[in-house]
Design a protein around this motif. Structure first.
Motif, PDB file in Angstrom:
ATOM      1  N   GLY A 158      -0.622   1.471  -3.825  1.00 44.52           N
ATOM      2  CA  GLY A 158      -1.253   1.593  -4.013  1.00 44.52           C
ATOM      3  C   GLY A 158      -2.362   1.937  -5.493  1.00 44.52           C
ATOM      4  N   ALA A 159      -2.932   1.839  -5.396  1.00 40.40           N
ATOM      5  CA  ALA A 159      -3.752   2.358  -6.583  1.00 40.40           C
ATOM      6  C   ALA A 159      -5.266   2.789  -6.581  1.00 40.40           C
ATOM      7  CB  ALA A 159      -3.532   1.039  -8.014  1.00 40.40           C
ATOM      8  N   LYS A 160      -6.049   3.529  -8.238  1.00 42.94           N
ATOM      9  CA  LYS A 160      -7.331   3.810  -8.334  1.00 42.94           C
ATOM     10  C   LYS A 160      -7.851   3.995  -9.963  1.00 42.94           C
ATOM     11  CE  LYS A 160     -11.252   4.810  -6.351  1.00 42.94           C
ATOM     12  NZ  LYS A 160     -12.197   4.619  -5.113  1.00 42.94           N
ATOM     13  N   PHE A 194     -10.231  -1.276  -3.234  1.00 37.34           N
ATOM     14  CA  PHE A 194      -9.368  -2.758  -2.867  1.00 37.34           C
ATOM     15  C   PHE A 194     -10.081  -3.658  -2.623  1.00 37.34           C
ATOM     16  CE2 PHE A 194      -5.128  -5.362  -2.417  1.00 37.34           C
ATOM     17  CZ  PHE A 194      -4.938  -5.027  -3.215  1.00 37.34           C
ATOM     18  N   GLU A 202     -10.342   7.201  -2.334  1.00 37.34           N
ATOM     19  CA  GLU A 202     -10.208   6.189  -1.059  1.00 37.34           C
ATOM     20  C   GLU A 202      -9.474   5.032  -2.001  1.00 37.34           C
ATOM     21  OE1 GLU A 202     -11.314   5.873   2.141  1.00 37.34           O
ATOM     22  OE2 GLU A 202     -11.277   8.472   2.857  1.00 37.34           O
ATOM     23  N   GLU A 203      -8.136   4.359  -2.491  1.00 35.17           N
ATOM     24  CA  GLU A 203      -8.213   3.000  -3.372  1.00 35.17           C
ATOM     25  C   GLU A 203      -8.896   2.056  -2.180  1.00 35.17           C
ATOM     26  OE1 GLU A 203      -4.319   0.639  -1.934  1.00 35.17           O
ATOM     27  OE2 GLU A 203      -4.858  -0.292  -4.149  1.00 35.17           O
ATOM     28  N   SER A 256       2.024   6.000  -6.710  1.00 41.11           N
ATOM     29  CA  SER A 256       1.991   4.367  -7.193  1.00 41.11           C
ATOM     30  C   SER A 256       3.193   3.847  -7.208  1.00 41.11           C
ATOM     31  CB  SER A 256       0.634   3.976  -8.475  1.00 41.11           C
ATOM     32  OG  SER A 256      -0.178   4.571  -8.289  1.00 41.11           O
ATOM     33  N   CYS A 259      -4.081  -4.191  -7.902  1.00 40.98           N
ATOM     34  CA  CYS A 259      -3.438  -3.462  -8.057  1.00 40.98           C
ATOM     35  C   CYS A 259      -3.538  -2.645  -9.165  1.00 40.98           C
ATOM     36  CB  CYS A 259      -2.228  -3.092  -7.645  1.00 40.98           C
ATOM     37  SG  CYS A 259      -1.042  -4.308  -8.615  1.00 40.98           S
ATOM     38  N   SER A 317       0.896  -0.980   0.183  1.00 39.64           N
ATOM     39  CA  SER A 317      -0.002   0.130   0.270  1.00 39.64           C
ATOM     40  C   SER A 317       0.899   1.576   0.304  1.00 39.64           C
ATOM     41  CB  SER A 317      -1.258   0.276   1.567  1.00 39.64           C
ATOM     42  OG  SER A 317       0.097  -0.231   1.913  1.00 39.64           O
ATOM     43  N   SER A 330     -11.053   0.704 -10.830  1.00 37.65           N
ATOM     44  CA  SER A 330     -11.952   1.071  -9.628  1.00 37.65           C
ATOM     45  C   SER A 330     -12.849   2.089 -10.506  1.00 37.65           C
ATOM     46  CB  SER A 330     -10.886   1.751  -8.550  1.00 37.65           C
ATOM     47  OG  SER A 330     -11.465   1.800  -7.636  1.00 37.65           O
ATOM     48  N   TYR A 358      -3.080   8.646  -7.649  1.00 34.84           N
ATOM     49  CA  TYR A 358      -2.623   7.358  -8.282  1.00 34.84           C
ATOM     50  C   TYR A 358      -2.341   7.275  -9.365  1.00 34.84           C
ATOM     51  CZ  TYR A 358      -3.928   5.835  -3.667  1.00 34.84           C
ATOM     52  OH  TYR A 358      -4.267   5.619  -1.559  1.00 34.84           O
TER      53      TYR A 358
END
Ligand code: NAD
Length: 495
Positions: free
Chosen positions: A249-251, A382, A379-380, A453, A281, A226, A285, A406
């Motif tokens: 992390g990622a979005k 997941f 927010e991520e 990221s 990841c 993360s 999203s 991200y």
């Protein structure tokens, strides 16, 4: 209760710290094992073992090293079902997905089999009279990998395939949530002929990580996890003089233009949003629906969701498994509460499609009219929650993607090659898909996002992996012409 321990110097070593953590079978919702959590002294033992193995492994010929890699490729191929089963049992992903993870990891081994070619240096002849300059790529020494729960076989393979091929010795600290796959991989390396001590696996949590970050004999750290932890690893590791690459992390957004094939885009959104329960990841999203495509697209995604079969990974009809822990499930379900949604509309509520029993399940959810200020966007998550943001134009879509902190992956769906080309140039994201929702690069390119990221200068695996796990030495050498030699070497000039 099954006990999962460390792997040091080619054998299992029981933990001595007195600390353990629970390992769950997420489909059953129950604890199935406990994993040893290493103390600093146990990390030290693994690093010392790797340090002792380094001189011999570094001196091992490229031919012999690549022979071990080729054999590891064969051994892993022969045991891929066993590794996938270990992933499924502790992670919860469906078996076909776990097998896919092993297949992608194998590609990294295949790339690393080319070590003799990859480790060639450069040579410039006669830069001055009698002077040549050449560069060589040398290993760093002891290097460490710290990996996340969501790809317990593939991410270690991303790292140690290249690291070992380059002549380094490796200490792996896998996620404490699903630690068995890495132990299995270590056993397979031994079967493939890797000398003891070249690869060590130390189970643990933050305590082990802090010792790796501080250990003076760890030359480099490759991290995936993360963003807050990635930032901490990068800042602390580099402050301590180590080379660090830390993927966070990622979005990930999927931009759908009005001309896109709606069925194709909806299929992609469903598989990339809910595959592996959104715990990827590179999972999609956010769907960014541009202009008139929004209504038909949301309808097409919503129609497909009831057909996603949620169930245990070992049921061949399951397409999506549970989340990693009960705690994470609760956290993800929290994004479906009104305060997280803001003005958004919950089109499909995954809490209503959960298989019976105590497994950590949450069905696929779809949220429309999401506003960028809401936490479901910001927010991520997941987990299996797909947001739809509606925008009027391509420019608005681009601005949204580029404003996000991200920048791991992004996808564009369109039938217009010119629009795709323009997007690929305009977008500030590390990995871009055109009509491909999860653009994970093949093993002979490198994997990495931008901005929050990824912290560091090199991406993961592929050519960047070789760069990360080697340092360059440049040799400048002068050899006078043999004509000037006082000894008769047999050259005509000497006579
Ligand atoms: P995580 O950050 O919680 O854990 C990753 C590793 O760090 C684990 O080995 C863990 O033991 C260790 N760790 C956790 N907290 C720590 C702390 N406070 N100090 C030191 N070490 C700590 O991540 P996770 O939950 O295992 O994995 C999911 C995350 O990983 C998601 O954010 C996902 O996007 C990210 N991820 C990124 C990529 C990528 O390539 N960018 C790939 C896979 C996963």
């Amino acid at each position: 209760m099954k006990r999962i321990s460390h792997w040091v110097d080619g054998r299992i070593i029981a933990g001595k710290s007195g600390r353990t953590g629970p390992v769950y079978n997420p489909a059953l919702g129950e604890q199935v094992a406990e994993v040893d959590l290493a103390s600093a002294a146990e990390v030290d033992l693994a690093v010392e073992t790797a340090r002792a193995a380094f001189p011999a492994w570094r001196a091992t010929s490229l031919a012999r090293r690549s022979e071990v890699l080729f054999r590891m490729r064969e051994v892993l191929d022969a045991n891929r079902k066993e590794v996938a089963a270990a992933v499924m049992a502790e992670h919860g992903k469906v078996l076909s997905d776990a097998e896919g993870e092993v297949a992608r990891g194998l590609e990294n081994l295949e790339f690393a089999c080319g070590a003799p070619y990859l480790l060639r240096g450069g040579h410039s002849e006669q830069v001055a009279r009698g002077v040549d300059v050449y560069s060589v790529l040398e290993p760093l020494g002891v290097v460490a990998g710290i990996t996340p729960f969501n790809f317990p076989a593939m991410v270690p393979l991303w790292m140690f395939s290249n690291a070992i091929a380059c002549g380094n010795c490796f200490v792996l600290k896998p996620s404490e949530k699903d630690p068995s796959a890495s132990l299995l991989l270590a056993v397979l390396w031994k079967q493939a002929g890797l000398p003891d001590g070249v690869l060590n696996v130390i189970q643990g949590d933050r305590e082990a990580v802090e010792r790796i970050l501080a250990h003076p004999d760890v030359a480099a750290i490759s991290f995936v996890g993360s963003t807050p932890v990635a930032r901490h690893i990068y800042e602390t590791g580099t402050r301590n003089g180590k080379r660090v690459q830390a993927l966070g992390g990622a979005k990930n957004h999927m931009v759908v233009l009005p001309d896109a094939d709606v069925d194709m885009a909806a299929d992609a959104a469903v598989s990339a949003g809910y595959g592996s329960a959104g715990e990827r990841c590179m999972a999609i999203s956010v769907v960014v629906a541009v202009g008139t495509v929004a209504d038909p697209l949301v309808r097409a995604i919503a129609e497909r969701i009831p057909r996603v079969k949620v169930g245990p990974g070992d049921d061949p009809s399951s397409e999506m498994g549970p989340l990693i822990t009960g705690e994470h499930r609760q956290h993800v379900a929290g994004y479906l509460e009104p305060d997280a949604l803001g003005e958004a509309r919950l089109v499909v509520d995954g809490r209503a499609s959960v298989p019976a029993g105590p497994g950590f399940y949450l069905g696929p959810s779809l949220v429309d009219h999401v506003q960028p200020a809401s936490s479901v966007y910001a927010e991520e998550i997941f987990g299996p929650v797909l947001s739809v943001v509606r925008v009027g134009t391509y420019e608005e879509a681009l601005q949204l993607v580029n404003a996000n902190p991200y920048a791991n992956g992004v996808a564009l769906f369109t039938r217009d090659g010119g629009a795709a080309r323009r997007f690929q140039v305009d977008v500030e994201v590390g990995m871009v898909g055109v009509n491909v929702p999860i653009p994970v690069p093949v093993s002979y390119y490198s994997f990495g996002g931008w901005k929050a990221s990824l912290f560091g200068d090199t991406h993961m695996y592929g050519p960047d992996g070789v760069r990360f796990f080697t340092r360059t030495k440049v040799v400048t050498s002068r050899w006078p012409d043999p004509a000037s030699s006082s000894v008769d070497l047999g050259f005509p000039q000497n006579r």
